[in-house]
Motif scaffolding. Structure first.
Motif, PDB file in Angstrom:
ATOM      1  N   MET A   1      29.499  44.728  36.018  1.00 17.42           N
ATOM      2  CA  MET A   1      30.915  45.039  36.090  1.00 17.42           C
ATOM      3  C   MET A   1      31.652  44.068  35.183  1.00 17.42           C
ATOM      4  SD  MET A   1      32.688  45.763  39.772  1.00 17.42           S
ATOM      5  CE  MET A   1      33.684  44.256  39.814  1.00 17.42           C
ATOM      6  N   ILE A   2      32.134  44.615  34.089  1.00 17.03           N
ATOM      7  CA  ILE A   2      32.707  43.808  33.014  1.00 17.03           C
ATOM      8  C   ILE A   2      33.896  42.981  33.490  1.00 17.03           C
ATOM      9  CG2 ILE A   2      34.068  44.153  30.906  1.00 17.03           C
ATOM     10  CD1 ILE A   2      31.919  46.273  30.193  1.00 17.03           C
ATOM     11  N   ASP A   3      34.010  41.739  33.025  1.00 15.54           N
ATOM     12  CA  ASP A   3      35.078  40.854  33.473  1.00 15.54           C
ATOM     13  C   ASP A   3      36.430  41.286  32.906  1.00 15.54           C
ATOM     14  OD1 ASP A   3      36.299  38.779  34.749  1.00 15.54           O
ATOM     15  OD2 ASP A   3      35.975  37.371  33.107  1.00 15.54           O
ATOM     16  N   VAL A   4      37.384  41.525  33.797  1.00 18.53           N
ATOM     17  CA  VAL A   4      38.720  41.932  33.364  1.00 18.53           C
ATOM     18  C   VAL A   4      39.759  40.866  33.710  1.00 18.53           C
ATOM     19  CG1 VAL A   4      38.219  44.395  33.501  1.00 18.53           C
ATOM     20  CG2 VAL A   4      39.133  43.217  35.518  1.00 18.53           C
ATOM     21  N   GLY A   5      39.276  39.675  34.052  1.00 18.37           N
ATOM     22  CA  GLY A   5      40.172  38.591  34.487  1.00 18.37           C
ATOM     23  C   GLY A   5      41.230  38.228  33.450  1.00 18.37           C
ATOM     24  N   ASP A   6      40.943  38.476  32.179  1.00 13.50           N
ATOM     25  CA  ASP A   6      41.904  38.111  31.138  1.00 13.50           C
ATOM     26  C   ASP A   6      42.929  39.202  30.866  1.00 13.50           C
ATOM     27  OD1 ASP A   6      40.651  35.740  30.830  1.00 13.50           O
ATOM     28  OD2 ASP A   6      39.440  36.380  29.118  1.00 13.50           O
ATOM     29  N   LYS A   7      42.680  40.378  31.401  1.00 13.96           N
ATOM     30  CA  LYS A   7      43.644  41.457  31.183  1.00 13.96           C
ATOM     31  C   LYS A   7      44.880  41.229  32.051  1.00 13.96           C
ATOM     32  CE  LYS A   7      40.484  45.220  29.964  1.00 13.96           C
ATOM     33  NZ  LYS A   7      40.228  46.647  30.251  1.00 13.96           N
ATOM     34  N   GLU A   8      45.997  41.754  31.589  1.00 16.41           N
ATOM     35  CA  GLU A   8      47.214  41.609  32.374  1.00 16.41           C
ATOM     36  C   GLU A   8      47.312  42.695  33.432  1.00 16.41           C
ATOM     37  OE1 GLU A   8      51.251  40.572  30.600  1.00 16.41           O
ATOM     38  OE2 GLU A   8      49.921  40.824  28.857  1.00 16.41           O
ATOM     39  N   ARG A   9      47.980  42.363  34.512  1.00 16.48           N
ATOM     40  CA  ARG A   9      48.311  43.373  35.509  1.00 16.48           C
ATOM     41  C   ARG A   9      49.465  44.206  34.975  1.00 16.48           C
ATOM     42  NH1 ARG A   9      46.952  42.317  41.230  1.00 16.48           N
ATOM     43  NH2 ARG A   9      45.739  40.398  41.299  1.00 16.48           N
ATOM     44  N   THR A  10      49.230  45.455  34.675  1.00 19.07           N
ATOM     45  CA  THR A  10      50.327  46.314  34.241  1.00 19.07           C
ATOM     46  C   THR A  10      50.288  47.596  35.051  1.00 19.07           C
ATOM     47  OG1 THR A  10      48.979  47.395  32.566  1.00 19.07           O
ATOM     48  CG2 THR A  10      50.203  45.457  31.861  1.00 19.07           C
ATOM     49  N   GLU A  11      51.377  48.327  34.974  1.00 16.06           N
ATOM     50  CA  GLU A  11      51.441  49.591  35.687  1.00 16.06           C
ATOM     51  C   GLU A  11      50.573  50.610  34.967  1.00 16.06           C
ATOM     52  OE1 GLU A  11      55.576  50.590  36.541  1.00 16.06           O
ATOM     53  OE2 GLU A  11      54.745  52.545  37.196  1.00 16.06           O
TER      54      GLU A  11
END
Lengths: 143, 143, 143, 143, 143, 143
Positions: free
Chosen positions: E1-11
């Motif tokens: 499961m690819i790390d998405v920790g750096d992505k922003e929380r967006t709608e």
């Protein structure tokens, strides 16, 4: 998931064991019921029983089985907590994986409830102890 | 389930490891992809990832956490299969239990797919290797 | 499942209560820890915590929520066992349903562990006691 | 989870009932199908059926059972919504807990879909009505 | 499961669609509410909402996401039932898989409730219609 | 959930099929095992097997059934990936829905692992191919 439709429904039992190694001081917290998260041994027992029923979700190629009995014991020892699970069924496949899943979840629960008191505990020697029923008959782990 | 509402959301990582000990001949079956039940290492990896997400169901007092990444590796070694899981989140509690659950389910899956070839395998040394983030900072298991 | 994306993440708490009515003799079995199935109050507590986390599976239109705390208490009273659950989150919707689910599963577990001793127990007055946070502010059930 | 392997597979039925008490105006919303969240009675019925199947996950010491039939009815009454669940199996243990779980989840679903219209509804008198089959024969709650 | 920790929380929003093709006579059973198993469209809607929440269990590499809204519609058409699902979140990954899972489970439920009336229905053209938010911006399936 | 207690336990098999349509270049990624998320065909197979076991959770009115075998195949074709699932049981109801659920989850998993390479794939023609056992005998989809 291999077809077991031709196998007979027979009574089957599996017993597995695991051990959460920890410092004697941490075992003392268990024995005296002082874990802030509650009764460690009761929680381990229930987590183990629930996990036995969840085995076909956790282990992809396991068959769903109508378990007739699950018994999980968690006992404090001088150097850790020992967990034993006994699983029974009258079905077409053995319950070895169910017993191991139960022990595994019970050990993880012990660990979770004590990790604030000791870092670096280790779950050791998760293994099958005994197996009865089915084509392969009665097997017992050599001492 | 202890209240963590006052804790800050920070980046957290945990790495856990486990080992399924088996005979070299059984490792050979894994390496050559000859298990009748399919690709052992791919199944272990997926079972581990799924189990990380199921941790709050398996370990009663674990908080539900929005995992941002889960990585599970299963590698054949001369005397068994070694499993390593790395779990990441940006949340209020650590992901130590998620990493251990992932390793545990991956090891059980390896065991399940190979039990017809070897009786009496043993899951050994399920343990945390490293932990980062949160109040307790960076911890690494002493060698 | 109604869109709550525009709501703010705020701290929210809900407290619910339920009661399993039974004969005083059955309460005695609980108090003395004599139920053949194990520790009734510990099992009720864990079943309640697990059910709080399962709420979005049980109640179709409930949002999945990152619970920050769940506390379940089961207390023997002269005419039954009283269960109270407190659930906390910092999220966009309240945790009223989570608190009620926790109480409900805890009551069912009490019932299950005692049904061999008394037929015809009744689960009574499953209700919300208090609710804080969100648009509707602080609510407390009138005495 | 107590061993039931020696019990015979017999036909078993359990009927349970519960009641969500609410103001007549709220019952009117149900009757006229005006709840913003959708058809309350249809949702309650499905949530109940799904919960019957989930019972061994919710109530830790319940056996997994092959249910042969689940029927859930939710009926508006002058002062609330009455839920009745009938569960059938041909297995080694009764389905009392399955019927109670079904009623409980159906009542929670009714509550969830109406809580925006009335605060302080109460789930009342969750109880077994009738039970057939197995060693204990036919039981009916005294009127 | 690819790390998405750096992505922003967006709608983020995703809309998916599917179609259960059937004979006009079978559509008539749906329209008139005559299926013996109950209200087909209400059941499809709830099954879809529940499946959206179960996506990370069904699709092994999907991240667990805090969905803020799920809307499922099942509409009778001359040659079958059309299902549309809209899923929303404010999180680090898109909800495309959640929308497709919802449509898929809703279509399977329609099929299940009608299979006694028509053999050989087909689920056709399960596909994404629109997607908003995140790095890839706004996408709409070409007509 | 309709009562099937009077039906006999007989051997039953169902075969279902589905297709994820994609560009030949995307099929090439599958064939060469180059998807960044891992082995697409192995993941699809396991997701399908797990989903077959989850059918009664996904499709509200499906009976819980003791599956004796589940086989899922995902095969690259010139214009997409074809998935076939064969499900077997010896029980009171057919396994048509289990086979369709397996195919559906396997197709969703293929889609998920390839969506970064191609936008707008489509899951097509999810359908039953063959069914044996039970009152309705042997059925095969007309060519």
């Amino acid at each position: 998931m291999i077809d077991v439709g031709d196998k007979e429904r027979t009574e089957r039992v599996a017993v597995a064991r695991g051990f959460v190694a920890m410092a004697p001081a941490t075992v003392g917290i268990v024995r005296r019921g002082e874990s802030e998260k509650g009764d460690v041994l009761a929680a381990a027992r229930l987590a183990g029983i629930l996990a036995a029923k969840k085995t076909p979700e956790l282990v992809p190629l396991c068959h769903p089985i109508a378990l007739t009995g699950v018994d999980v014991l968690a006992v404090p020892r001088p150097r850790g907590v020992e967990v034993t699970a006994t699983v029974r069924t009258t079905d077409r496949t053995g319950v070895e994986m169910e017993a191991l899943s139960a022990v595994s979840a019970a050990c993880l629960t012990v660990y979770d409830m004590l990790k604030r008191y000791e870092r670096g505990m280790r779950i050791e020697a998760l293994e099958l102890i005994e197996k009865k029923g089915g084509r392969s008959g009665h097997w017992r782990r050599p001492a």
